[in-house]
Structures are given as structure tokens and as C-alpha cells.
Write a protein that holds these residues in place. Structure first.
Motif, PDB file in Angstrom:
ATOM      1  N   LYS A  63       0.851  -1.189   0.000  1.00  0.00           N
ATOM      2  CA  LYS A  63       0.000   0.000   0.000  1.00  0.00           C
ATOM      3  C   LYS A  63       0.889   1.242   0.000  1.00  0.00           C
ATOM      4  O   LYS A  63       1.983   1.242   0.566  1.00  0.00           O
ATOM      5  CB  LYS A  63      -0.907   0.011   1.236  1.00  0.00           C
ATOM      6  N   SER A  64       0.421   2.311  -0.621  1.00  0.00           N
ATOM      7  CA  SER A  64       1.207   3.539  -0.724  1.00  0.00           C
ATOM      8  C   SER A  64       1.306   4.240   0.629  1.00  0.00           C
ATOM      9  O   SER A  64       0.343   4.274   1.403  1.00  0.00           O
ATOM     10  CB  SER A  64       0.568   4.487  -1.735  1.00  0.00           C
ATOM     11  N   LEU A  65       2.491   4.803   0.894  1.00  0.00           N
ATOM     12  CA  LEU A  65       2.672   5.597   2.104  1.00  0.00           C
ATOM     13  C   LEU A  65       2.122   7.014   1.943  1.00  0.00           C
ATOM     14  O   LEU A  65       2.120   7.795   2.892  1.00  0.00           O
ATOM     15  CB  LEU A  65       4.154   5.668   2.476  1.00  0.00           C
ATOM     16  N   GLY A  66       1.662   7.354   0.745  1.00  0.00           N
ATOM     17  CA  GLY A  66       0.989   8.632   0.545  1.00  0.00           C
ATOM     18  C   GLY A  66       1.879   9.735  -0.001  1.00  0.00           C
ATOM     19  O   GLY A  66       3.077   9.568  -0.246  1.00  0.00           O
ATOM     20  N   GLU A  67       1.253  10.894  -0.203  1.00  0.00           N
ATOM     21  CA  GLU A  67       1.908  12.042  -0.812  1.00  0.00           C
ATOM     22  C   GLU A  67       3.093  12.548   0.000  1.00  0.00           C
ATOM     23  O   GLU A  67       4.046  13.088  -0.550  1.00  0.00           O
ATOM     24  CB  GLU A  67       0.894  13.185  -0.986  1.00  0.00           C
ATOM     25  N   ALA A 124       2.180  14.826   9.457  1.00  0.00           N
ATOM     26  CA  ALA A 124       2.345  16.263   9.251  1.00  0.00           C
ATOM     27  C   ALA A 124       3.349  16.527   8.133  1.00  0.00           C
ATOM     28  O   ALA A 124       4.102  15.643   7.715  1.00  0.00           O
ATOM     29  CB  ALA A 124       2.825  16.913  10.541  1.00  0.00           C
ATOM     30  N   SER A 125       3.366  17.762   7.647  1.00  0.00           N
ATOM     31  CA  SER A 125       4.320  18.156   6.615  1.00  0.00           C
ATOM     32  C   SER A 125       5.750  17.934   7.116  1.00  0.00           C
ATOM     33  O   SER A 125       6.036  18.144   8.301  1.00  0.00           O
ATOM     34  CB  SER A 125       4.136  19.626   6.246  1.00  0.00           C
ATOM     35  N   PRO A 126       6.661  17.522   6.233  1.00  0.00           N
ATOM     36  CA  PRO A 126       8.039  17.244   6.658  1.00  0.00           C
ATOM     37  C   PRO A 126       8.721  18.464   7.267  1.00  0.00           C
ATOM     38  O   PRO A 126       8.520  19.599   6.829  1.00  0.00           O
ATOM     39  CB  PRO A 126       8.727  16.836   5.354  1.00  0.00           C
ATOM     40  N   VAL A 127       9.530  18.200   8.283  1.00  0.00           N
ATOM     41  CA  VAL A 127      10.354  19.223   8.922  1.00  0.00           C
ATOM     42  C   VAL A 127      11.806  18.892   8.623  1.00  0.00           C
ATOM     43  O   VAL A 127      12.261  17.773   8.903  1.00  0.00           O
ATOM     44  CB  VAL A 127      10.124  19.268  10.446  1.00  0.00           C
ATOM     45  N   THR A 128      12.542  19.827   8.047  1.00  0.00           N
ATOM     46  CA  THR A 128      13.945  19.607   7.705  1.00  0.00           C
ATOM     47  C   THR A 128      14.824  19.905   8.915  1.00  0.00           C
ATOM     48  O   THR A 128      14.616  20.904   9.611  1.00  0.00           O
ATOM     49  CB  THR A 128      14.363  20.497   6.527  1.00  0.00           C
TER      50      THR A 128
END
Length: 301
Positions: free
Chosen positions: A132-136, A182-186
Motif C-alpha cells: 500500500k502507498s505511504l501517501g503524498e 504532518a508536513s516534513p520538517v527539515t
């Protein structure tokens, strides 16, 4: 004379039984999951279980959290092609290996989710589900994914193709919040210095992070670096793991076993063929995780 004949018959019977046993891929009974190998100390040792390594073709391997499944690869042939296998530990014995379509697996802490590339599988009563896809959230990632015990993803993030092909990915993470990532944090510039950042390994409790990277002041090609978590979300300045771990060859793909005893990593180099083509050849090494404790800053609790 009769006694001599009986003895000869017994000897040939034992030899025939032994030959049949190995012919059926029955391995010797082991007392531990590490294929009977003598454990390493603070100096890395080659991890090359002979029962998995016909003609020395063992390439790399990954344990499941319960240490009862071992997914591994062999390489061989002119193009050094990889083949993927799985073998299971039952009744104090490793069973018969079989080929698998599961590649480079990582597992959730409870062993019920298997991550492979940008996909995952769930454990079912019949084995693993379909991928299954891990998503966007992970579409712009490459070169490794690691998952902490609370489900946080750590990965190299590439904003565009230029970053990907120049090796300028950035270590990032994404937390699972209310069932959504959540959106990635660098991470900081200090953490992301260097080129070809890849294969991060996050400790289950997120107390340290290990990855491979080419950085100024290293020992040759890519080296293993480690950083320890400080208060809050900050990380201490990365530490080169030193000349016992790193060499003039390429060290990469760090991973600590689920029992916390050993650090595994790859060491290798590029091999050039007569036709000018090249491919990467590596071997797996393991070392006691005390090497990690010895690098931990004394003021880091």
C-alpha cells in the motif's frame, strides 16, 4: 568379520543421512538468532553466515522485531544482480529459505507493519498484505526510511530533480499527529552538511540518529555519522563514528538490531568491469552497540 561389516554399514548410513539433511536445506540447531556466529566486540566484524552465503554471495539482511524472520539478499553474476530471500526461525532452528518480493524492509516497533521503499504492508493471519502507498508525504523522498517507536518517519528529502542527482537531499522527519502525517520538517544545516545524505536510522526512542554522508574531514567516501537528541527537538552536532567504523571505503546503511545489541552497516566500493560499466560491491559488518554509548556526550542524559 561380521562386526567390521556392520561398522562399515553404520558409517555409510551416517554419511548418507548427513548428506540428505543438507540436501534438503536443513540447517543445524542454533542457540541464538545470529546463525551461530561469534558476536563482535568494539571492532566491527564481517557478518557472513555460511548457511546463507553460498560462494560468499550474501549481501545484506534485516531482522524482524521478534528476530524470527530474516530478510536478506545475495548478489552474483556478471551484472551483480540481487535476489531477495526470507528465512524463518522456528523451534530453535532456521528453516528453509525462500525467495520473496519484499525488498529492504523496515518494521514498526510491534512488527505489524513492514515498510519497503515508499510502500507498506500490514501483517495478517495469512502473512503480509499487498503493498500500500505511504501517501503524498513521502513522494519526494529517496535513499532510505526509518521509523521510530511512535511512528515518526525520518528520511532524506529532495525538493527537485537537481537536488536528487547532485546528492543534496536533506534529513527530515514527519510526525504522526491524530492519525495523519504532518508536513516534513527539515533538520538543521549542521545536520545536513555534506553530500549524498542517505539511509538514516532513528533509535526507537529518537534519542539518536545515524546516517551515511560524504562530509569534509571524513575518512574517504561516505562515512557513518551520529547525532544525539538534546532537549526539545534539537540535535547535538554530528559526530563521525571514527576510524574503527569508517575507512577509505564506503560505509553506509546503518541499522541497530531490535534487541539493541548490535549495529549493522555496509562497507564497500565500486567495481569497474572490462567494458567500463561499474557496480557497487559491499559486505555487511556488525559491531557491539557499546560504540554508540561511547560516543554519547557525557552531559547528555
Amino acid at each position: 568379520m561380521n562386526n567390521i561389516c556392520i561398522s562399515i554399514i553404520l558409517v555409510f548410513s551416517i554419511l548418507a543421512f548427513s548428506s540428505n539433511s543438507y540436501g534438503q536445506d536443513t540447517f543445524p540447531v542454533l542457540e541464538d538468532p545470529y546463525f551461530g556466529l561469534k558476536p563482535p566486540s568494539l571492532m566491527p566484524k564481517l557478518f557472513d553466515p555460511k548457511i546463507l552465503s553460498p560462494e560468499g554471495r550474501f549481501d545484506a539482511g534485516w531482522f524482524s522485531p521478534d528476530m524470527k524472520e530474516f530478510y536478506f539478499t545475495r548478489r552474483g553474476g556478471k551484472d551483480n544482480k540481487r535476489t531477495f530471500f526470507v528465512i524463518r526461525y522456528e523451534n530453535n532452528n532456521w528453516g528453509k529459505e525462500s525467495e520473496t518480493d519484499i525488498k529492504w524492509p523496515h518494521f514498526s516497533a510491534d512488527g505489524n507493519i513492514l515498510y519497503s521503499g515508499k510502500e507498506y504492508r500490514e501483517r495478517t493471519d495469512k502473512g503480509w498484505s499487498e503493498p500500500k502507498s505511504l501517501g503524498e508525504i513521502l513522494k519526494k523522498t529517496a535513499h532510505g526510511l526509518s521509523v521510530s517507536a511512535n511512528g515518526t518517519y525520518y528520511f532524506p528529502l529532495f525538493e527537485n530533480e537537481k537536488e536528487f542527482y547532485s546528492g543534496h537531499g536533506k534529513l527530515s522527519y514527519s510526525r504522526l499527529i491524530n492519525g495523519q502525517y504532518a508536513s516534513p520538517v527539515t533538520l538543521s544545516k549542521d545536520m545536513n552538511a555534506g553530500k549524498w545524505i542517505a539511509h538514516p536510522y532513528i533509535a526507537p526512542d529518537e534519542s539518536y540518529l545515524i546516517w551515511d554522508v560524504v562530509r569534509e574531514g571524513g575518512y574517504g567516501q561516505s562515512d557513518l555519522y551520529i547525532s544525539f537528541k538534546q532537549e526539545g527537538e534539537s540535535w547535538a552536532s554530528p559526530i563521525n563514528m571514527g576510524p574503527k567504523i569508517n575507512t577509505n571505503f564506503q560505509e553506509s546503511a546503518p541499522q541497530v538490531t531490535h534487541d539493541g545489541k548490535y549495529l549493522f552497516f555496509s562497507r564497500g566500493d565500486w567495481k569497474v568491469e572490462e567494458d567500463g560499466s561499474r557496480h557497487y560491491v559491499s559486505k555487511k559488518y556488525w559491531v557491539d552497540t557499546k560504540v554508540i554509548d561511547n560516543l554519547k556526550p557525557k552531559n547528555n542524559t
